[in-house]
Design an enzyme around this catalytic site. Structure first.
Site, PDB file in Angstrom:
ATOM      1  N   ASP A 137       0.849  -1.193   0.000  1.00  0.00           N
ATOM      2  CA  ASP A 137       0.000   0.000   0.000  1.00  0.00           C
ATOM      3  C   ASP A 137       0.880   1.237   0.000  1.00  0.00           C
ATOM      4  OD1 ASP A 137      -2.333   1.831   0.809  1.00  0.00           O
ATOM      5  OD2 ASP A 137      -3.292  -0.125   0.836  1.00  0.00           O
ATOM      6  N   ASP A 145      -0.815   1.581  18.000  1.00  0.00           N
ATOM      7  CA  ASP A 145      -1.791   0.565  17.588  1.00  0.00           C
ATOM      8  C   ASP A 145      -1.123  -0.701  17.063  1.00  0.00           C
ATOM      9  OD1 ASP A 145      -3.261   3.237  17.332  1.00  0.00           O
ATOM     10  OD2 ASP A 145      -4.897   1.809  17.008  1.00  0.00           O
ATOM     11  N   HIS A 171      -3.467   6.098   3.434  1.00  0.00           N
ATOM     12  CA  HIS A 171      -4.294   4.945   3.080  1.00  0.00           C
ATOM     13  C   HIS A 171      -3.752   3.652   3.683  1.00  0.00           C
ATOM     14  CE1 HIS A 171      -5.969   1.827   0.321  1.00  0.00           C
ATOM     15  NE2 HIS A 171      -7.030   2.620   0.310  1.00  0.00           N
ATOM     16  N   ASN A 184      -6.035   0.690  21.121  1.00  0.00           N
ATOM     17  CA  ASN A 184      -5.653   1.455  22.309  1.00  0.00           C
ATOM     18  C   ASN A 184      -6.829   1.772  23.230  1.00  0.00           C
ATOM     19  OD1 ASN A 184      -2.896   1.566  21.644  1.00  0.00           O
ATOM     20  ND2 ASN A 184      -3.280   3.250  20.234  1.00  0.00           N
ATOM     21  N   SER A 370     -11.390  -0.928  -0.397  1.00  0.00           N
ATOM     22  CA  SER A 370     -10.093  -0.901   0.294  1.00  0.00           C
ATOM     23  C   SER A 370     -10.239  -1.252   1.756  1.00  0.00           C
ATOM     24  CB  SER A 370      -9.460   0.497   0.197  1.00  0.00           C
ATOM     25  OG  SER A 370      -8.715   0.660  -0.972  1.00  0.00           O
TER      26      SER A 370
END
Length: 547
Positions: A137, A145, A171, A184, A370
């Site tokens: 990507d 995270d 993205h 989180n 996506s």
């Protein structure tokens, strides 16, 4: 009259395919009108050697990257030398190094997010532990995270567009958060939140990439498979289809990964509302998701709830069949509309669409296939964590499709909140595939190893009857066999679409265009427009998410 017209168009399509793809024609259509220096991907009949590269150099070309795993290479060559290059008897096919982009849409200002819950699976300890997922990507920002304690789960990073592998666009980080973000303590926890991440950056700060950057990233994932236990690749990107999958270098790359034992999840595209060719969005599946091996993922709207009974197809989700090959796609649909995930502020998307930020948090809302694709990729990682010793890629794909929820209405209508325009979607196999991913049901079949192919079948038109039926669904294909996914008892809502009967039935499979849309898809294979320029323009049409 209609039957005669269809027969004539089917014969015309057959003639066109023979004229374009038969004989010694080995240059992609776009290359016939190029000038100057052109970046091309050359596929050879056998893996290229130094002798092949020297021959290209003799034509004034330059080797940019070897792609032996698809029997190809990336060169820069003078356009004047293309004909001579194609005349080489060892050259199979030559394509330009085409532009590729992510398959997302910015969300409208007034969207509230529906969560994607994986609590049923995570209660069993299926959280992707020990499984490597390659995300090809725009890169990934290494946020908390993606940490377990103080240790980052981004175990490898590489850029194929120059510079750092860190995401500058946004993205890739958003996709990674859906797939493997810990959240989180918020509700925005990813699905396989303990999976290891292999960050392969193939899109630049503006979300732009090329076939060659993606192909090199796929090759790297294959090379690193054993070192990082890479069992899954996520491709939330694509471009228009220009030739059959067997000639498309992107498709050949994902097939190589599949053969190497890596499950490949690819976004179907966001052209489901594109009626530019009067097909109501049918025939708009992009590449490389037009490949029959990979799992092609469409987008469903979760409607802000955790139940499936109210889920509806996102009208922007691209529909099959695929161009040229007529493969039945997508394979499944999954939640992908109005999904909140990373990235942080300061990236290109964050700056372009500040209203999509979730309050003052580090989370951001996007919609599109996506966003649906990493949901499927994450569940594949869970499957390999659960049963990696016994399962193959085809087993995972077959299990997902057999267990998919098929409880849909015949049709639904969505209204774009920005334009007020209404879009009607029909729940046929070219819109929702085998149905919506259902992990609660899949546990009842215990990720059963099948040992058969799960290739997507093709749809064939019978000119003598005027009917379209599925091809290649014999017993050897476990997904499409007579008693599995598309058996004689499969009913979509109130309309039966049977594997051994008619796909083109009394319901309008192609949407409101009816016969006109059918003629475009099956008559000329040209859905993106009458020229390559049209194709490029159509691929950039922005489709907003829905409420």
């Amino acid at each position: 009259m209609r039957l005669c017209r269809l027969i004539w168009l089917w014969l015309a399509m057959t003639f066109l395919a023979t004229a374009v793809w038969g004989g010694d024609e080995k240059l992609a259509a776009e290359l016939h009108r190029r000038s100057g220096t052109v970046d091309v991907i050359v596929q050879y009949r056998t893996a290229p050697t130094e002798a092949h590269h020297r021959r290209v150099a003799g034509l004034g070309g330059r080797l940019n990257a070897k792609m032996d795993f698809i029997r190809g290479a990336h060169y820069s060559v003078p356009a004047s030398a293309l004909a001579a290059l194609a005349d080489d008897p060892e050259v199979a096919y030559v394509t330009p190094d085409r532009a590729i982009s992510p398959t997302f849409d910015p969300a409208p200002d007034n969207i509230t997010n529906g969560t994607i819950s994986a609590s049923y699976e995570t209660s069993k300890g299926w959280i992707g532990t020990g499984v490597g997922v390659a995300i090809i990507d725009s890169g990934i920002v290494d946020l908390p995270d993606f940490h377990t304690g103080s240790t980052s789960r981004i175990v490898y990073q590489q850029s194929f567009v120059g510079g750092s592998p860190t995401d500058q666009y946004g993205h890739g980080t958003h996709v990674a958060g859906i797939l493997a973000g810990k959240g989180n303590g918020t509700v925005y926890q990813g699905v396989a939140y303990d999976a290891n991440i292999i960050n392969l950056r193939a899109l630049d700060a503006n979300g732009n990439g090329t076939d060659s950057s993606v192909i090199q990233a796929i090759n790297t994932a294959i090379a690193l498979k054993s070192k990082y236990n890479i069992r899954v690749i996520n491709l939330s990107l694509g471009r228009p289809v220009f030739e059959p999958a067997a000639l498309d270098p992107l498709c050949q790359a994902v097939e190589a990964a599949w053969r190497a034992g890596i499950f490949v999840a690819v976004a179907a595209g966001n052209q489901g509302r594109n009626n530019g060719a009067n097909t109501s969005g049918y025939g708009t599946i992009t590449s490389p998701d037009n490949d029959p091996y990979v799992m092609t993922v469409g987008s469903i709207k979760a409607e802000g709830t955790t139940v499936r009974t109210d889920d509806r197809i996102a009208s922007y989700s691209s529909k099959g069949p695929t161009l040229f090959d007529h493969y039945v796609k997508p394979d499944v649909v999954a939640p992908g509309n109005m999904v909140a995930s990373t990235p942080p502020a300061g990236l290109t998307l964050s700056n372009l669409y500040p209203s999509s930020r979730v309050g003052n948090t580090e989370y951001f809302i996007l919609s599109g296939t996506s966003m649906a694709t990493p949901v499927v990729a994450a569940w594949a990682a869970m499957g390999f964590q659960c049963c990696s010793a016994t399962l193959t890629n085809d087993d995972i794909k077959a299990d997902f499709m057999m267990s998919a929820t098929k409880n849909f209405p015949t049709s639904s209508t969505a209204v774009d909140p920005t334009t007020g325009k209404a879009y009607t979607s029909y729940y046929d196999i070219f819109t929702v595939g085998a149905g919506e991913l259902d992990m609660e049901y899949i546990d009842t079949i215990s990720f059963a190893p099948m040992g058969y192919s799960a290739k997507s079948p093709s749809a064939g038109y019978n000119s003598s009857t005027g009917k379209v039926t599925l091809q290649g669904i014999g017993a050897a294909n476990v997904v499409w066999g007579s008693n599995v996914v598309w058996g004689s008892n499969v009913v979509w809502g109130s309309t039966a679409i049977l594997a051994n009967n008619v796909v083109w039935g009394s319901n309008v499979v192609w949407g409101s265009s009816g016969m006109e849309g059918f003629n475009v898809v099956w008559g000329s294979n040209v859905v993106w427009g009458s020229s390559t320029a049209d194709a490029s323009e159509a691929s950039t049409i922005a489709i907003l998410g829905e409420q």
